[in-house]
Design an enzyme around this catalytic site. Structure first.
Site, PDB file in Angstrom:
ATOM      1  N   ASP A  16     -31.510  19.078 -31.605  1.00 52.87           N
ATOM      2  CA  ASP A  16     -30.506  18.238 -30.989  1.00 52.87           C
ATOM      3  C   ASP A  16     -29.161  18.625 -31.617  1.00 52.87           C
ATOM      4  OD1 ASP A  16     -29.288  15.956 -29.681  1.00 52.87           O
ATOM      5  OD2 ASP A  16     -29.374  14.944 -31.621  1.00 52.87           O
ATOM      6  N   ASP A  18     -25.710  16.346 -31.591  1.00 48.81           N
ATOM      7  CA  ASP A  18     -24.956  15.260 -32.215  1.00 48.81           C
ATOM      8  C   ASP A  18     -25.772  14.545 -33.289  1.00 48.81           C
ATOM      9  OD1 ASP A  18     -22.370  14.906 -30.440  1.00 48.81           O
ATOM     10  OD2 ASP A  18     -24.040  15.291 -29.070  1.00 48.81           O
ATOM     11  N   ASP A 312     -32.062  13.168 -34.208  1.00 50.94           N
ATOM     12  CA  ASP A 312     -31.725  11.962 -34.969  1.00 50.94           C
ATOM     13  C   ASP A 312     -32.146  10.686 -34.262  1.00 50.94           C
ATOM     14  OD1 ASP A 312     -28.771  10.552 -33.881  1.00 50.94           O
ATOM     15  OD2 ASP A 312     -29.500  12.410 -32.999  1.00 50.94           O
TER      16      ASP A 312
END
Length: 446
Positions: A16, A18, A312
């Protein structure tokens, strides 16, 4: 399943973007996100101007793992068995007596024991990443404001929050310079973003040189993705990744069938033709994990290439990648570095083990005085008996769906690729998969 996990055993390593590869300067990015939504509510929807003023103390309300009941404006923190540990109406915390009267020891009305239940239903919203948390504070303050004016019992503000998200983050917002968020990030990216340390860049090259296929799968649009990657990794960042997928619309990327969301080509960051299948590496938009995996089979020459995905968000990254695709998953969990020792009265603090250097301050410190620890909390027992400590629902999801959890990629970047991490599922310990190891005292670590 094997007791240990090693990157050396994986054929494909996906990321991922961000708050995973790209880490944000939270003391700056959180107020920017908050203000992006607050200004829209005040200027476009007529909400009270007091929403625009935030004190340092207000940020203590922010804590991952909270759910917002969209009808009555109540925020709750769940235990691993679905009972309510703490709750607030707006920012006002419920007393133990009010909590017992409202919830007792029953499961929360929206709780489903299968922790794969969608976290973003029409009745509640679950906050599980740093991008969401400023919105939690804003929603709580909206409830405060509306309650103060008319003592409302039910609310209908969520549609305005969604409109604010659309205003600031629609696909064209970056290009059009609309909203508050993107123009500010473009103006001064160094204020809001941390560039990747050399250890992480070297680690990515090491993975590539070891023959791993590297993926970048992000729900950010291609123009914003490009800005982030050029800042954190350099202008040659595309050389590091075999496949880049933007506007992935996770978690649907993992759960939807190919017929529902095909890949699209890109030209000048604009989506182009629909692809019936994915035939070669490159940069694409939208898509689905089924077509991606077919390409990975061809690229590796293996019928079942082993994929690990770093992310996250439990909702968007870790749960769907594990549950729908059976990929290995690494949860980026900054709580492992930022949460200070939480201790109820007369208990020992949580201790952190490992070489990773922890920063001393963090705006969205995941240890909240209002909400307590992200990992554990106390439950009152019978009169004259000591409180007992229990795991949170967030903790349960972590050790159910994550292979391992780490505070950042930097924390493992200097380890050899064949380093053997202990899996969460390796034994009865609920904390085995944390690296560096978290040692809960008071009998909470097996």
């Amino acid at each position: 399943m094997a007791q240990h996990f090693s990157l050396a055993a994986c054929d494909v390593v996906g990321f991922d973007l961000d708050h995973t590869l790209c880490r944000y300067n939270l003391p700056e990015s959180a107020p920017l996100i908050y203000n992006s939504f607050a200004q829209y509510l005040v200027k476009e929807k007529g909400y009270d101007k007091e929403l625009l003023t935030v004190t340092p103390e207000d940020w203590d309300f922010c804590c991952k793992g909270l759910a917002l009941d969209l009808e009555d404006g109540t925020f709750i923190k769940l235990a691993d068995n679905g009972t309510v540990l703490r709750a607030s109406r707006g920012t006002k915390m419920m007393t133990p007596e009010a909590l017992a009267e409202a919830y007792g020891k029953k499961e929360w009305k929206h709780f489903v024991s299968d922790t794969g239940v969608p976290c973003h239903s029409g009745k509640y919203y679950f906050y599980d990443n740093y991008f969401d948390l400023p919105g939690a504070l804003l929603c709580a303050r909206v409830v405060d404001s509306l309650t103060k004016k008319s003592d409302q019992k039910t609310f209908d503000f969520w549609k305005d929050i969604v409109a604010g998200i659309q205003h600031n983050f629609k696909m064209s917002a970056f290009k059009e310079n609309s909203g508050l968020y993107f123009p500010e990030i473009k103006r001064d990216p160094g204020k809001y973003l941390h560039s990747c340390p050399e250890s992480v860049r070297k680690w990515l090259r090491q993975l590539k040189n070891a023959g791993k296929i590297l993926l970048l799968i992000t729900s950010s649009h291609s123009d914003y993705c490009r800005l982030l990657c050029e800042y954190i990794l350099g202008n040659d960042f595309e050389d590091l990744f075999d496949i880049v997928i933007t506007n992935a619309l996770k978690p649907g990327f993992f759960s939807h069938s190919p017929s529902q969301r095909p890949f699209r080509t890109l030209k000048n960051d604009e989506e182009q033709e629909v692809l019936p299948s994915l035939n070669k590496p490159g940069w694409y938009s939208q898509g689905n994990a089924v077509h991606l995996y077919e390409l990975l089979k061809k690229m590796t020459g293996k019928p079942e290439p082993k994929v690990v995905y770093f992310g996250d968000s439990m909702h968007s990254d870790v749960f769907p990648a594990r549950h729908y695709r059976n990929w290995e998953t690494v949860l980026i969990l900054e709580e492992l570095q930022g949460e200070e020792a939480w201790k109820p009265e007369e208990s020992e603090p949580l201790e952190k083990r490992g070489k990773y250097e922890v920063p001393k301050t963090k705006l969205l410190n995941t240890f909240s005085k209002k909400w307590g620890s992200f990992f554990i909390d106390s439950v009152s027992q019978r009169e004259n008996s000591e409180d007992s400590l229990v795991y949170t629902w967030s903790s349960k999801r972590i050790n159910t769906y994550s292979t391992i959890a780490i505070p950042s990629i930097e924390a493992i970047a200097e380890l050899p690729l064949d380093y053997k991490f202990t899996r969460f599922s390796s034994n009865s310990s609920k904390t085995a998969g944390y690296y560096p190891l978290v040692n809960y005292t008071n009998g909470l670590i097996e």
